[in-house]
Design a protein around this motif. Structure first.
Motif, PDB file in Angstrom:
ATOM      1  N   GLN A 295       0.802  -1.221   0.000  1.00  0.00           N
ATOM      2  CA  GLN A 295       0.000   0.000   0.000  1.00  0.00           C
ATOM      3  C   GLN A 295       0.841   1.281   0.000  1.00  0.00           C
ATOM      4  O   GLN A 295       0.295   2.378   0.096  1.00  0.00           O
ATOM      5  N   THR A 296       2.160   1.140  -0.131  1.00  0.00           N
ATOM      6  CA  THR A 296       3.030   2.309  -0.246  1.00  0.00           C
ATOM      7  C   THR A 296       2.655   3.111  -1.494  1.00  0.00           C
ATOM      8  O   THR A 296       2.446   2.549  -2.559  1.00  0.00           O
ATOM      9  N   ILE A 297       2.588   4.432  -1.350  1.00  0.00           N
ATOM     10  CA  ILE A 297       2.235   5.298  -2.476  1.00  0.00           C
ATOM     11  C   ILE A 297       3.500   5.857  -3.111  1.00  0.00           C
ATOM     12  O   ILE A 297       4.337   6.454  -2.439  1.00  0.00           O
ATOM     13  N   GLN A 320       7.980  -0.807   1.145  1.00  0.00           N
ATOM     14  CA  GLN A 320       8.522  -0.552   2.470  1.00  0.00           C
ATOM     15  C   GLN A 320       8.199  -1.727   3.378  1.00  0.00           C
ATOM     16  O   GLN A 320       7.329  -2.545   3.085  1.00  0.00           O
ATOM     17  N   GLN A 321       8.931  -1.804   4.500  1.00  0.00           N
ATOM     18  CA  GLN A 321       8.621  -2.815   5.505  1.00  0.00           C
ATOM     19  C   GLN A 321       7.228  -2.555   6.025  1.00  0.00           C
ATOM     20  O   GLN A 321       6.920  -1.469   6.529  1.00  0.00           O
TER      21      GLN A 321
END
Length: 327
Positions: A295-297, A320-321
């Motif tokens: 869900q990282t933008i 990302q983690q």
């Protein structure tokens, strides 16, 4: 199947957002197309040239094909599936002949406003030729918005193009856009507040608390229900104070129509799911892409260096983690 909407923040800046819901893995990523780029077309040997640079989600298939994005003039557009599409069987002399999957590239590369689109699109002839990835003539319609908040829907049926002003700022899939507008008349009872008490004979019925005003809001994944649900949440969601808050708000609005893997099965056993969400800030202009698996933008801003580049530039999606352990 997809959902799209426009949105205005407290600074009077406009956005266009969409979910990309599809079964076939499209494999898109953020791509910047520079100014004055030449596109080959599957419709003819001539191709077409662009004036403006733009950024959006796309893939290189012997030439870039984008399905949404925003250009340097603040025009945003998204292509959505539309089964009722009917395209021309042959190219026309003197027209800009392009395939359905190439329309978005032409719009973002050559249109500076909705008024400009309405004037120029009369010269476009959409030809029924297959897409090299899907191997079919892709049935599409398009939502287009500019930085003033003006928005239209483009649909071609029976060899005629219809450009309809979009007063609700929402678009999904079939049936045609005018039908969706009429269907809103069936949901005038929806309200974010509580319903008032109501007498039935000598008995008074009271709602079971907050949210009763939204009783009857459809919750399934059909395009008809997603249109109603998005129109409701767009209407009543808080007005974000700035661009960062607006992207966050749009993410929450689209959460209401995001399709998880496995819950929408097609007739052939495959399933649609939301492969990514795209957010277009029309005032800046900036493109954001949020994939299903992470869900990282990822954010890509159109800069003069990118706009004046010699070739398109792809950007990898950031990851990302997902879980930070707290001791």
């Amino acid at each position: 199947m997809c959902t799209s909407l426009t949105y205005e923040d407290a600074q009077e800046n406009w956005y266009l957002a969409r979910t990309m819901d599809f079964g076939f893995e499209l494999g898109g990523r953020p791509v910047v197309i520079p100014r004055h780029h030449h596109f080959d077309t599957d419709a003819t040997d001539q191709g077409f040239d662009t004036n403006y640079g733009f950024v959006g989600a796309g893939r290189n298939l012997n030439g870039y094909i984008l399905v949404d994005g925003v250009n340097e003039k603040g025009v945003g557009a998204a292509a959505l599936y539309f089964n009722e599409s009917v395209y021309a069987e042959q190219p026309q002399n003197g027209a800009i002949n392009i395939a359905s999957h190439e329309v978005l590239n032409w719009i973002l590369g050559n249109v500076s406003s909705i008024a400009d689109l309405k004037e120029k699109f009369s010269h476009v002839n959409i030809v029924a030729v297959p897409n090299s990835l899907l191997k079919i003539v892709v049935p599409l319609h398009w939502i287009v918005a500019d930085r003033t908040g003006a928005s239209v829907v483009i649909e071609q049926q029976a060899d005629s193009v219809k450009i309809t002003d979009n007063p609700v700022g929402v678009m999904t899939n079939s049936p045609e856009f005018d039908w969706h507008l009429k269907n809103l008349n069936n949901y005038v009872q929806l309200d974010p507040a509580l319903h008032s008490e109501k007498p039935y004979g000598k008995f008074t019925a009271n709602g079971f608390g907050a949210g009763t005003g939204a009783l009857g809001l459809p919750g399934d994944y059909t395009s008809v229900s997603r249109f109603i649900r998005t129109a409701f949440t767009r209407q009543y969601a808080e007005t974000a104070k700035d661009s960062s808050a607006a992207i966050n708000t749009l993410s929450h609005i689209l959460n209401n129509v995001e399709i998880p893997k496995g819950v929408k099965i097609q007739a052939d056993g495959d399933f649609d799911y939301t492969q990514y969400r795209g957010y277009m800030s029309l005032a800046e202009p900036v493109f954001y892409m949020q994939p299903y698996a992470d869900q990282t933008i990822t954010k890509v801003r159109l800069t003069e260096e990118l706009l004046n580049g010699d070739a398109p530039v792809e950007f990898p999606l950031k990851t990302q983690q997902r879980f930070d352990e707290v001791n």
